[in-house]
Design an enzyme around this catalytic site. Structure first.
Site, PDB file in Angstrom:
ATOM      1  N   LYS A 118      51.831  19.229  99.662  1.00  0.00           N
ATOM      2  CA  LYS A 118      51.422  19.835 100.935  1.00  0.00           C
ATOM      3  C   LYS A 118      51.836  18.999 102.137  1.00  0.00           C
ATOM      4  CE  LYS A 118      47.687  22.931  99.756  1.00  0.00           C
ATOM      5  NZ  LYS A 118      46.294  23.303  99.976  1.00  0.00           N
ATOM      6  N   LYS A 201      55.345  28.880  91.505  1.00  0.00           N
ATOM      7  CA  LYS A 201      54.005  29.479  91.453  1.00  0.00           C
ATOM      8  C   LYS A 201      53.870  30.581  92.502  1.00  0.00           C
ATOM      9  CE  LYS A 201      50.616  27.217  93.239  1.00  0.00           C
ATOM     10  NZ  LYS A 201      49.602  26.232  93.637  1.00  0.00           N
ATOM     11  N   LYS A 204      50.109  31.714  98.366  1.00  0.00           N
ATOM     12  CA  LYS A 204      49.897  32.384  99.653  1.00  0.00           C
ATOM     13  C   LYS A 204      50.812  31.813 100.717  1.00  0.00           C
ATOM     14  CE  LYS A 204      45.397  30.384  99.194  1.00  0.00           C
ATOM     15  NZ  LYS A 204      44.034  30.817  99.031  1.00  0.00           N
TER      16      LYS A 204
HETATM   17  P1  TYM Z   1      43.058  27.958  95.939  1.00  0.00           P
HETATM   18  O1  TYM Z   1      42.290  28.562  97.059  1.00  0.00           O
HETATM   19  O2  TYM Z   1      44.455  27.514  96.199  1.00  0.00           O
HETATM   20  O3  TYM Z   1      43.112  28.964  94.736  1.00  0.00           O
HETATM   21  C1  TYM Z   1      41.936  29.586  94.211  1.00  0.00           C
HETATM   22  C2  TYM Z   1      42.012  29.729  92.709  1.00  0.00           C
HETATM   23  O4  TYM Z   1      43.151  30.511  92.348  1.00  0.00           O
HETATM   24  C3  TYM Z   1      43.932  29.799  91.406  1.00  0.00           C
HETATM   25  N1  TYM Z   1      45.353  30.116  91.627  1.00  0.00           N
HETATM   26  C4  TYM Z   1      46.162  30.578  90.671  1.00  0.00           C
HETATM   27  N2  TYM Z   1      45.938  30.882  89.383  1.00  0.00           N
HETATM   28  C5  TYM Z   1      46.991  31.355  88.679  1.00  0.00           C
HETATM   29  N3  TYM Z   1      48.222  31.527  89.207  1.00  0.00           N
HETATM   30  C6  TYM Z   1      48.489  31.229  90.503  1.00  0.00           C
HETATM   31  N4  TYM Z   1      49.697  31.431  91.009  1.00  0.00           N
HETATM   32  C7  TYM Z   1      47.426  30.728  91.300  1.00  0.00           C
HETATM   33  N5  TYM Z   1      47.323  30.341  92.604  1.00  0.00           N
HETATM   34  C8  TYM Z   1      46.043  29.952  92.780  1.00  0.00           C
HETATM   35  C9  TYM Z   1      43.627  28.335  91.670  1.00  0.00           C
HETATM   36  O5  TYM Z   1      43.918  27.534  90.550  1.00  0.00           O
HETATM   37  C10 TYM Z   1      42.148  28.385  91.986  1.00  0.00           C
HETATM   38  O6  TYM Z   1      41.378  28.417  90.794  1.00  0.00           O
HETATM   39  N6  TYM Z   1      41.190  23.324  95.662  1.00  0.00           N
HETATM   40  C11 TYM Z   1      40.955  24.723  95.305  1.00  0.00           C
HETATM   41  C12 TYM Z   1      39.655  25.278  95.840  1.00  0.00           C
HETATM   42  C13 TYM Z   1      38.441  24.483  95.505  1.00  0.00           C
HETATM   43  C14 TYM Z   1      37.792  24.396  94.242  1.00  0.00           C
HETATM   44  C15 TYM Z   1      36.659  23.550  94.445  1.00  0.00           C
HETATM   45  C16 TYM Z   1      38.046  24.960  92.996  1.00  0.00           C
HETATM   46  C17 TYM Z   1      37.734  23.707  96.377  1.00  0.00           C
HETATM   47  N7  TYM Z   1      36.662  23.162  95.732  1.00  0.00           N
HETATM   48  C18 TYM Z   1      35.806  23.241  93.405  1.00  0.00           C
HETATM   49  C19 TYM Z   1      37.179  24.637  91.950  1.00  0.00           C
HETATM   50  C20 TYM Z   1      36.068  23.796  92.156  1.00  0.00           C
HETATM   51  C21 TYM Z   1      42.099  25.548  95.866  1.00  0.00           C
HETATM   52  O7  TYM Z   1      42.726  25.186  96.828  1.00  0.00           O
HETATM   53  O8  TYM Z   1      42.222  26.757  95.276  1.00  0.00           O
END
Ligand code: TYM
Length: 339
Positions: A118, A201, A204
């Site tokens: 990032k 991947k 967004k």
């Molecule tokens: P974030 O907001 O990027 O994504 C949310 C969830 O979606 C999953 N994900 C995917 N799964 C499969 N294929 C993909 N292409 C894909 N893109 C995203 C992510 O793995 C995630 O489960 N850091 C985290 C948010 C967070 C969090 C937490 C998660 C903050 N605190 C505590 C678990 C526990 C994040 O940025 O996810």
């Protein structure tokens, strides 16, 4: 094992940074609903404090927070059975994050590949919050003593860090207080790939909207994106092994399996040998059948922002009731007077 003493509790979070996509749905949302339906205590969080580690337009952040909440509910999450709230309403997350900033080591944080991705070449210009992000994530999880965290594969390293932080805190203070949380990375769609490039991947932040299916896309858009998805000239293989070195084919088959709730083997037993000209329309129908009702329900829920805000406030109150005593006990263990 220390963690055996903890009651099962699931926590997960999603960032409200716009463009909730098929990866988030299959890798996270759909699986959250399955967990809830198994009757395990489940806490789901719209992580707005994480989102602002990079600048967010305030009106857009508020909109994305409500839209993501609508996405949770439209996907089948019941805010009565589960706890659903936005992170900034429960101050204990930020307070626990400070504690973990003091537990985590610089060397651990520097190894985080997501920060490197990032921040890119401009690490000096990245916010301190972006660097400390994984410690806040550990706080999200451990402030509820969550034992299981369903996520997509991209979060694995952050969850390993969460385990390290829990272990180090327990060790440094001679307690068995925090559980060593287990990542739950299961199913055919823990890494949904871009529709334009099967080695990247679905994300967004991809500049091409054709690379992803958004939960707000209508039926025609979903069908068009699948029709135009990159593939190779071969028909679908009969076996999983036949998907090796065919990243685009593998991705579309994984998506099909996850949407249908079947194994990849079962999908190939059924559709192996078919050309993409037949497989893609079947996949488009399946995707539309699943996603169109979700996007319609999201749009309906978004018409009543006040109701969404009430749901988040109520969820926050329930979350705080769990987090506050755990934070207080953490402070007490550390020697903070008055805790
Ligand atoms: P974030 O907001 O990027 O994504 C949310 C969830 O979606 C999953 N994900 C995917 N799964 C499969 N294929 C993909 N292409 C894909 N893109 C995203 C992510 O793995 C995630 O489960 N850091 C985290 C948010 C967070 C969090 C937490 C998660 C903050 N605190 C505590 C678990 C526990 C994040 O940025 O996810």
């Amino acid at each position: 094992m220390a963690e055996a003493a903890h009651t099962p509790c699931v926590f997960s979070g999603i960032q409200p940074s716009g463009n909730l996509h098929l990866g988030n749905y299959l890798g996270a949302l759909k699986r959250f609903v399955e967990t809830q339906d198994r009757g395990i205590q489940s806490i789901y969080c719209v992580v707005d404090l994480h989102a602002v580690t990079v600048w967010q337009d305030p009106a857009a952040l508020a909109h994305a927070t409500r839209e993501l909440t609508a996405g949770f509910i439209a996907s089948g999450l019941d805010p009565e059975r589960s706890i659903l709230f936005n992170q900034s309403q429960v101050a204990e997350h930020a307070q626990m994050a400070w504690v973990f900033n003091c537990v985590a080591r610089m060397g651990w944080m520097k190894r985080m590949t997501q920060f490197k991705d990032k921040a890119g070449k401009n690490a000096e210009q990245a916010s301190l919050g972006l660097f400390a992000y994984p410690a806040l994530m550990a706080a999200d999880i451990l402030v509820y003593h969550a034992t299981h965290v369903p996520v997509g594969e991209d979060q694995k390293q952050h969850l390993e860090l969460t385990q390290e932080i829990a272990r180090k805190f327990n060790h440094d203070y001679g307690v068995e207080f925090f559980p060593v949380t287990e990542p739950v990375i299961e199913g055919a769609a823990t890494r949904v790939m871009s529709l334009r490039d099967g080695t990247k991947k679905m994300s967004k932040s991809d500049p091409s909207d054709m690379s992803r299916i958004n939960l707000t896309d209508d039926a025609d858009t979903i069908a068009r994106k699948i029709r135009k998805a990159k593939t190779d000239p071969e028909p679908l293989p009969e076996t999983v092994k036949g998907l090796e070195a065919r990243p685009e084919a593998r991705n579309l088959v994984n998506i099909y399996a996850a949407l249908a709730g079947e194994s990849v083997e079962a999908v190939l037993a059924d559709l192996g040998g078919r050309p993409f000209s037949e497989f893609k329309p079947a996949l488009a129908d399946l995707a539309v059948e699943h996603l169109a009702p979700i996007s319609a329900e999201m749009a309906r829920l978004m018409q009543d922002a006040a109701e969404i805000d009430r749901i988040l406030a109520r969820g926050a109150e329930r979350a705080r009731a769990i987090a506050a005593p755990i934070l207080r006990e953490t402070y007490r263990i550390m020697g903070m007077v008055g805790a």
